[in-house]
Design a protein around this motif. Structure first.
Motif, PDB file in Angstrom:
ATOM      1  N   VAL A 312       0.868  -1.177   0.000  1.00 18.50           N
ATOM      2  CA  VAL A 312       0.000   0.000   0.000  1.00 18.50           C
ATOM      3  C   VAL A 312       0.908   1.230   0.000  1.00 18.50           C
ATOM      4  O   VAL A 312       1.742   1.382   0.886  1.00 18.50           O
ATOM      5  N   ILE A 313       0.749   2.063  -1.008  1.00 18.64           N
ATOM      6  CA  ILE A 313       1.626   3.227  -1.166  1.00 18.64           C
ATOM      7  C   ILE A 313       0.764   4.454  -1.375  1.00 18.64           C
ATOM      8  O   ILE A 313      -0.126   4.456  -2.231  1.00 18.64           O
ATOM      9  N   GLU A 314       1.001   5.500  -0.590  1.00 16.30           N
ATOM     10  CA  GLU A 314       0.159   6.687  -0.705  1.00 16.30           C
ATOM     11  C   GLU A 314       0.978   7.958  -0.579  1.00 16.30           C
ATOM     12  O   GLU A 314       1.798   8.080   0.335  1.00 16.30           O
ATOM     13  N   ASP A 315       0.741   8.918  -1.463  1.00 16.84           N
ATOM     14  CA  ASP A 315       1.426  10.211  -1.435  1.00 16.84           C
ATOM     15  C   ASP A 315       2.924  10.050  -1.256  1.00 16.84           C
ATOM     16  O   ASP A 315       3.513  10.573  -0.299  1.00 16.84           O
ATOM     17  N   ALA A 316       3.531   9.320  -2.157  1.00 14.63           N
ATOM     18  CA  ALA A 316       4.943   9.014  -1.993  1.00 14.63           C
ATOM     19  C   ALA A 316       5.662   9.034  -3.328  1.00 14.63           C
ATOM     20  O   ALA A 316       5.043   8.946  -4.390  1.00 14.63           O
ATOM     21  N   GLU A 317       6.981   9.144  -3.231  1.00 15.56           N
ATOM     22  CA  GLU A 317       7.828   9.085  -4.411  1.00 15.56           C
ATOM     23  C   GLU A 317       8.821   7.956  -4.192  1.00 15.56           C
ATOM     24  O   GLU A 317       9.498   7.919  -3.164  1.00 15.56           O
ATOM     25  N   ILE A 318       8.890   7.052  -5.161  1.00 20.47           N
ATOM     26  CA  ILE A 318       9.788   5.912  -5.025  1.00 20.47           C
ATOM     27  C   ILE A 318      10.857   6.035  -6.102  1.00 20.47           C
ATOM     28  O   ILE A 318      10.535   6.043  -7.297  1.00 20.47           O
ATOM     29  N   GLY A 319      12.120   6.120  -5.695  1.00 15.65           N
ATOM     30  CA  GLY A 319      13.212   6.342  -6.641  1.00 15.65           C
ATOM     31  C   GLY A 319      13.489   5.134  -7.528  1.00 15.65           C
ATOM     32  O   GLY A 319      13.162   3.987  -7.181  1.00 15.65           O
ATOM     33  N   ALA A 320      14.109   5.406  -8.666  1.00 18.89           N
ATOM     34  CA  ALA A 320      14.388   4.365  -9.655  1.00 18.89           C
ATOM     35  C   ALA A 320      15.120   3.173  -9.039  1.00 18.89           C
ATOM     36  O   ALA A 320      15.961   3.339  -8.152  1.00 18.89           O
ATOM     37  N   GLY A 321      14.794   1.996  -9.504  1.00 17.10           N
ATOM     38  CA  GLY A 321      15.498   0.786  -9.097  1.00 17.10           C
ATOM     39  C   GLY A 321      15.202   0.309  -7.679  1.00 17.10           C
ATOM     40  O   GLY A 321      15.827  -0.626  -7.188  1.00 17.10           O
ATOM     41  N   SER A 322      14.241   0.914  -7.009  1.00 17.92           N
ATOM     42  CA  SER A 322      13.910   0.476  -5.640  1.00 17.92           C
ATOM     43  C   SER A 322      13.064  -0.789  -5.689  1.00 17.92           C
ATOM     44  O   SER A 322      12.462  -1.121  -6.722  1.00 17.92           O
ATOM     45  N   ARG A 323      13.044  -1.496  -4.559  1.00 18.98           N
ATOM     46  CA  ARG A 323      12.221  -2.710  -4.410  1.00 18.98           C
ATOM     47  C   ARG A 323      11.393  -2.567  -3.153  1.00 18.98           C
ATOM     48  O   ARG A 323      11.950  -2.358  -2.070  1.00 18.98           O
ATOM     49  N   ILE A 324      10.090  -2.699  -3.308  1.00 16.13           N
ATOM     50  CA  ILE A 324       9.189  -2.479  -2.177  1.00 16.13           C
ATOM     51  C   ILE A 324       8.374  -3.744  -1.936  1.00 16.13           C
ATOM     52  O   ILE A 324       7.822  -4.308  -2.877  1.00 16.13           O
ATOM     53  N   GLY A 325       8.296  -4.142  -0.671  1.00 17.42           N
ATOM     54  CA  GLY A 325       7.430  -5.267  -0.309  1.00 17.42           C
ATOM     55  C   GLY A 325       8.136  -6.608  -0.357  1.00 17.42           C
ATOM     56  O   GLY A 325       9.356  -6.644  -0.465  1.00 17.42           O
ATOM     57  N   PRO A 326       7.399  -7.714  -0.282  1.00 15.96           N
ATOM     58  CA  PRO A 326       5.929  -7.773  -0.183  1.00 15.96           C
ATOM     59  C   PRO A 326       5.431  -7.237   1.162  1.00 15.96           C
ATOM     60  O   PRO A 326       6.201  -7.114   2.096  1.00 15.96           O
TER      61      PRO A 326
END
Ligand code: UD1
Ligand code: CA
Length: 456
Positions: A312-326
């Motif tokens: 769940v991602i809200e009002d955010a900026e995720i930079g290139a090449g990042s890995r989020i989760g699970p």
């Protein structure tokens, strides 16, 4: 030529069986009425007048920020009556476009074509041919194919019922002529209502050649009366968005299992797995992979980012090449630089995280400024709230936070600092040093584990 838009929305919507007024039910996360208002706004009309009745206050307050003109129709005596009530609002207009609050997907292109016809005549209707015309007003034409009248289902003869061209209700009309015609309608019909559709025969009587255009799809003119129709149009709308995404270069695991409630912009070679929901403004850069069950709202996801399942991602900026989760939750005002890893059961709020930093397991990072190449061990908590105020945690570049540490804010962990596992850090930790707070380990060799006494 001044344009006034009239949106009829006074009906009760009984078949929705809802406390919410029908026109406030959401389609793609937005009230039905807002869809119509936004389509109308593209024509920069002089004014958009909404005719409301049931649940008026709630409708008004929900759309308070859309600069609308409101006209109450206290008693619903028919579509003609509704427009008569609104006439005083239209005094300064030359042309009137009549729309419906429960016909949400009418397109700008279709309305454009309809209004173009108004140049040739004082009345243009949007009509459509249906395989099953039952329930609708029928378009009656003479042998030269000129429209002569509209007959409502309940007033139609056997022969008229066989006509499959129907009235969508949407029309464009000269304001001055409309006023004259409405003065002449009555309610001598099966429903004892004032029918707006009666103006067609009056126009023909006055020698007006009534024009007509068709929408590009039937769904555009479908009205919503119950929740099944609402669900049908929702799926139609979503399928269109899915088709747009695929045309733009994104792959969808299943185009029937994606929901866009706002605006989603995709780069090339984006992959979206099943059951992703996008809300508000979302941007996915080239090569982004979105795992199943993602909920992403108002976010910019950088090139090549991988969102693993159930994030769940809200009002955010995720930079290139990042890995989020699970299973990660990225909350508002979070900015992750490039190549950041955020792992399972990690929550991040109002924080900035520098390039290459890792927060891989079971952590809470809130109100924090995390440098680059930082490693935050499993179970680390930034204690940002003292019960009254929020405080900031600053973690310097290359710092290493041992597992199960609590960083009690406000606190600064210096560049290159190491915090020993299990520490509760209440004062700043010096750069390039080991800081730990931990009870000394103790061994009691004479100790025996208690044993259960046998029952007597
Ligand atoms: C109307 C048309 C019919 C057309 C159909 C398309 C008339 C007489 N008939 O029929 O030719 O095929 O729409 O769906 O116009 N409303 C008000 N105030 C009122 C009555 C209605 O605001 O007093 C609004 C309703 O909220 C609804 C719309 O007007 O959004 C249509 O009203 P409805 O009673 O459903 O008209 P139909 O009988 O379906
Ligand atoms: Ca209707």
């Amino acid at each position: 030529m001044k344009l006034g838009v009239l949106i009829l929305a006074a009906g009760q919507g009984t078949r929705m069986r809802s406390r919410l007024p029908k026109v406030l039910h959401p389609l793609a996360g937005k009230p039905l009425l807002s869809h119509v208002v936004e389509t109308a706004q593209a024509f920069s009309p002089d004014r958009i007048t909404v005719i409301y009745g049931h649940g008026g206050e709630q409708v008004k307050s929900t759309l308070a920020d859309q600069h609308l003109d409101w006209c109450e129709q206290k008693e619903q005596l028919g579509t003609g009556h509704a427009v008569i009530e609104a006439l005083p609002h239209l005094k300064s207009d030359d042309r009137v476009l009549i729309l419906y609050g429960d016909v949400p997907l009418i397109s700008g292109e279709t309305l454009e074509a309809l209004m173009a016809r108004l140049g040739k005549s004082d009345l243009a209707l949007l009509t459509v041919k249906l395989e099953n015309p039952s329930g609708y007003g029928r378009i009656v034409r003479d042998s030269d194919h000129h429209i002569t009248s509209i007959v409502e289902q309940k007033d139609a003869s056997e022969a008229e019922l066989a006509i499959n061209e129907i009235n969508t209700g949407i029309m464009a009309v000269s304001r001055a002529r409309l006023e004259g015609w409405l003065a002449r309608i009555d309610n001598n019909n099966a429903q004892q209502e004032y029918y707006l559709t009666d103006i067609i025969a009056l126009a023909v009587e006055d020698g007006v050649e009534v024009q007509s255009v068709h929408p590009s799809s039937e769904e555009e003119v479908m009205g919503i009366n119950d929740r099944a129709q609402l669900a049908f149009l929702e799926r139609y709308y979503q399928r269109q968005r899915a088709d747009e995404l695929m045309a733009a270069g994104a792959s969808l695991a299943d185009p029937a299992r994606v929901d866009i409630r706002g605006k989603l912009v995709v780069g090339q070679d984006v992959f979206i797995d099943c059951n992703a929901i996008f809300e508000g403004q979302v941007e996915l850069a080239d090569g982004v992979k979105i795992g199943p069950n993602a909920v992403i709202k108002n976010a910019r996801i950088g090139e090549g980012v991988e969102i693993l399942p159930n994030c769940v991602i809200e009002d955010a900026e995720i930079g290139a090449g990042s890995r989020i989760g699970p299973f990660a939750r990225v909350r508002p005002e979070t900015k992750l630089a490039e190549k950041v890893n955020v792992g399972n059961f990690v929550e991040i709020k109002k924080s900035t995280v520098g390039r290459g930093s890792k927060i891989n397991h079971l952590s809470y990072v809130g109100d924090s400024l995390v440098g680059h190449s930082v490693n935050i061990g499993a179970g680390t908590i930034t204690c940002n709230y003292d019960g009254a105020n929020k405080h900031q945690t600053v973690i310097g570049d290359n710092a290493f936070i041992g597992s199960d540490s609590q960083l009690v804010a406000p606190v600064i962990i210096g560049d290159g600092a190491t915090v020993g596992a299990g520490s509760t850090i209440t004062r700043d930790a010096a750069p390039n040093s080991l800081t730990l707070s931990r009870a000394k380990q103790l061994t009691v060799s004479s100790w025996h584990r208690p044993v259960k006494q046998p029952k007597k």
